[in-house]
Design an enzyme around this catalytic site. Structure first.
Site, PDB file in Angstrom:
ATOM      1  N   SER A  21      17.047   6.345  11.066  1.00  0.00           N
ATOM      2  CA  SER A  21      18.113   7.330  10.898  1.00  0.00           C
ATOM      3  C   SER A  21      18.957   7.399  12.158  1.00  0.00           C
ATOM      4  O   SER A  21      18.674   6.722  13.143  1.00  0.00           O
ATOM      5  CB  SER A  21      17.516   8.696  10.581  1.00  0.00           C
ATOM      6  N   LYS A  22      19.967   8.250  12.097  1.00  0.00           N
ATOM      7  CA  LYS A  22      20.949   8.310  13.203  1.00  0.00           C
ATOM      8  C   LYS A  22      20.303   8.458  14.568  1.00  0.00           C
ATOM      9  O   LYS A  22      20.778   7.920  15.554  1.00  0.00           O
ATOM     10  CB  LYS A  22      21.936   9.477  13.033  1.00  0.00           C
ATOM     11  N   ARG A  23      19.220   9.232  14.597  1.00  0.00           N
ATOM     12  CA  ARG A  23      18.644   9.470  15.918  1.00  0.00           C
ATOM     13  C   ARG A  23      18.041   8.227  16.553  1.00  0.00           C
ATOM     14  O   ARG A  23      17.623   8.238  17.700  1.00  0.00           O
ATOM     15  CB  ARG A  23      17.624  10.607  15.860  1.00  0.00           C
ATOM     16  N   HIS A  24      17.992   7.122  15.806  1.00  0.00           N
ATOM     17  CA  HIS A  24      17.483   5.887  16.394  1.00  0.00           C
ATOM     18  C   HIS A  24      18.576   5.106  17.110  1.00  0.00           C
ATOM     19  O   HIS A  24      18.376   3.970  17.508  1.00  0.00           O
ATOM     20  CB  HIS A  24      16.829   5.010  15.330  1.00  0.00           C
ATOM     21  N   GLY A  25      19.761   5.721  17.247  1.00  0.00           N
ATOM     22  CA  GLY A  25      20.821   5.059  17.994  1.00  0.00           C
ATOM     23  C   GLY A  25      21.623   4.105  17.151  1.00  0.00           C
ATOM     24  O   GLY A  25      21.931   4.374  15.999  1.00  0.00           O
TER      25      GLY A  25
END
Length: 491
Positions: free
Chosen positions: A256-260
């Site tokens: 998801s987005k938080r993985h960069g």
RNA sequence: GGCGCGUUCGUCUAGUGGCCUAGGACGCUGCCCUCUCAAGGCGGAGAUCAGGGGUUCGAAUCCCCUACGCGCUACCA
């Protein structure tokens, strides 16, 4: 395979397309091409709350960048248009009404607030959360009363309270679910839009989808879909399901987005080649044999096989992608590479003339095996000195030769003197002239060449010195040596 | 909590009962090549095949249990 292979990639335009989505698209595409079937793109824009205007275009861009084309879908149309679910609303509404009139679905007037509260209590009481089916058992009078108030309502599917729903997953084998554990899920929302479950089933049937290749996270909703096909009398249309492994972030959770940087567009911008991205993605969850790593598109189409898709989720391994990108860059024709580098050079150095383009083509082989990514750092900076008339000589970039001022001066001036008498700057000629000077100098090669490298590039690293001089040409080399000598005097 | 899926080197994986004292790749690392940086060549370390029970002459491969991880459990897809 009996009927024609028709598969679809059905993204929801709620954000940037990430590598997991694209990998799903890729497998679908490979599968379709392998069997000479059709690859369809369908935009599942049924969530107007999370809808992102630019997402569809970004998605299609990602596919195009990788060379994934579609036979039916946005922009190309097709027999079963529209390929935007928001333009097919009547179809879903009809299906929902049909189910209601046949007693297979019902209107539900429960408010989101009540539902939330209910869920909270269920979780607190450690009972399985799910709709309590209040509206399923409404009496006709109650229903009529509710209807009269024109309250917002949804349509829920009546799940059977007994029996099992079983399907044979092409990747995982037989999977079974207890119907009693299924929720009376919503099929039509209060805004008149369908949920994924309904829209998906209605469209897959309407578009004659033969195989559904989607991510593993959909396994638990597959029984709902099968039940829906049955309720809609579309039993013959139930596709073959194949749930592919998920792609995980480094922390092993759903990407998801938080993985960069996971959006496919980000990889494009960072300078990855579409060829290497394609190859890399194909190998994430699929393998041909025990040793082959590099495949071109045609080979992938030829070899792709669902039986070889793995069941295990995979972590996206950027190191390996980087390696593969380097492999592809090195295998490019230099003129091709130069053409791909040109926009970068023009953005960061200058607009190129015809002569400059030729010059760039000469430079390219010198740095080809040193490029990891097609970005400023990897392609512009290492060749900047080729295009700079006045280099910035400093004691800083002279350090590498580990030479004092005097010997540096001596190396540069003796070489310069000899070079002035040389007309044809070929690698061979330069070696014939320069090498003896090194031998006479009693310096270490590193020191000697370091001094020359500095004179010619004002830097501690550069491609091999003879080739660099050859490409720079006699005039530039002599001028730079003069400049370097002048700079040395001021140190 | 319930349900589901999964579990082979750090990572991607090969392996579908004997070819496995488990193969390849990335990464890491040693040496070689070498004018720097790369690239390349040759090596090395690294997996008691999650654990435990079976079945079998024989199991990473089949069955069961346990553990762990992940997913689903929304008027999101």
């Amino acid at each position: 395979m009996g009927k024609e292979v028709r598969v679809r990639y059905a993204p929801s335009p709620t954000g940037l397309p990430h590598v997991g989505n694209i990998r799903t698209a890729l497998f679908n595409w490979l599968f379709a091409r392998h069997y000479g079937g059709k690859f369809i793109v369908r935009i599942e824009d049924t969530d107007r709350a999370r809808y992102v205007d630019t997402a569809t275009e970004a998605m299609l861009d990602g596919l195009r960048w990788l060379g994934i084309d579609w036979d039916e879908g946005p922009q190309v149309g097709g027999l079963y248009a529209s390929y935007f679910q928001s333009e097919r609303l009547p179809l879903y509404q009809q299906a929902a009404s049909k189910l209601v009139s046949e007693g297979k679905a019902y209107y539900c007037y429960c408010t989101p607030e009540r539902l939330d509260k209910m869920r909270e209590t269920q979780i607190a009481a450690k009972t399985p959360p799910g709709y309590d089916r209040t509206c399923r058992s409404l009496s006709d009078a109650q229903r009529a009363a509710l209807e009269k108030q024109s309250l917002p309502c949804v349509v829920r599917f009546k799940c059977p309270s007994n029996g099992k729903t079983v399907f044979n997953d092409a990747i995982r084998g037989q999977v079974e679910f207890e119907n009693a554990l299924l929720d009376d899920f919503i099929i039509l929302k209060s805004d008149g839009y369908p949920t994924y479950h309904l829209a998906n089933v209605v469209d897959d049937a309407a578009m004659h989808i033969s195989h559904v290749l989607r991510a593993e996270e959909w396994i638990p909703s597959t029984p709902k879909h099968i039940l829906l096909y049955e309720a809609l009398d579309l039993k013959d249309h139930v596709p073959i399901f194949a749930h592919m492994p998920m792609i995980l972030g480094p922390d092993k959770s759903k990407l998801s987005k938080r993985h960069g940087a996971i959006a496919i567009t980000a990889y494009k911008e960072e300078g990855y080649l579409p060829e290497s991205m394609f190859n890399f993605l194909a190998l994430l969850g699929w393998a041909y044999d025990d040793k082959t790593e590099i495949f071109d598109c045609q080979e992938l189409i030829k070899y792709f096989d669902l039986n070889k898709v793995s069941k295990t989720a995979a972590i996206f391994n950027v190191d390996k992608l980087n390696w593969m990108n380097g492999m592809y860059i090195r295998s490019l024709e230099p003129t091709d590479l130069a053409a791909r580098m040109q926009p970068l050079v023009e953005e960061h150095i200058k607009k190129l003339t015809i002569q400059d383009v030729q010059y760039l083509q000469d430079i390219t082989p010198l740095i080809q095996e040193r490029i990891k990514l097609l970005n400023k750092e990897n392609v512009v900076e290492p060749i900047r000195f080729f295009f700079t008339d006045k280099l910035e000589y400093s004691t800083d970039n002279l350090k590498a030769s580990k030479l004092e001022k005097e010997p540096t001066q001596k190396v540069i001036s003796t070489v310069k003197e000899r070079l002035q008498t040389l007309n044809e700057f070929s690698d061979k000629n330069l070696e014939i002239i320069i090498k003896p000077l090194l031998e006479q100098s009693s310096l270490k090669p590193g020191q000697f060449y370091g001094a020359l490298r500095w004179a010619v590039s004002a830097s501690e690293v550069s491609p091999p010195i003879y080739s660099t001089m050859r490409v720079l040409g006699k005039e530039r080399v002599i001028n730079r040596m003069q400049d370097a000598l002048a700079a040395l005097k001021t140190f």
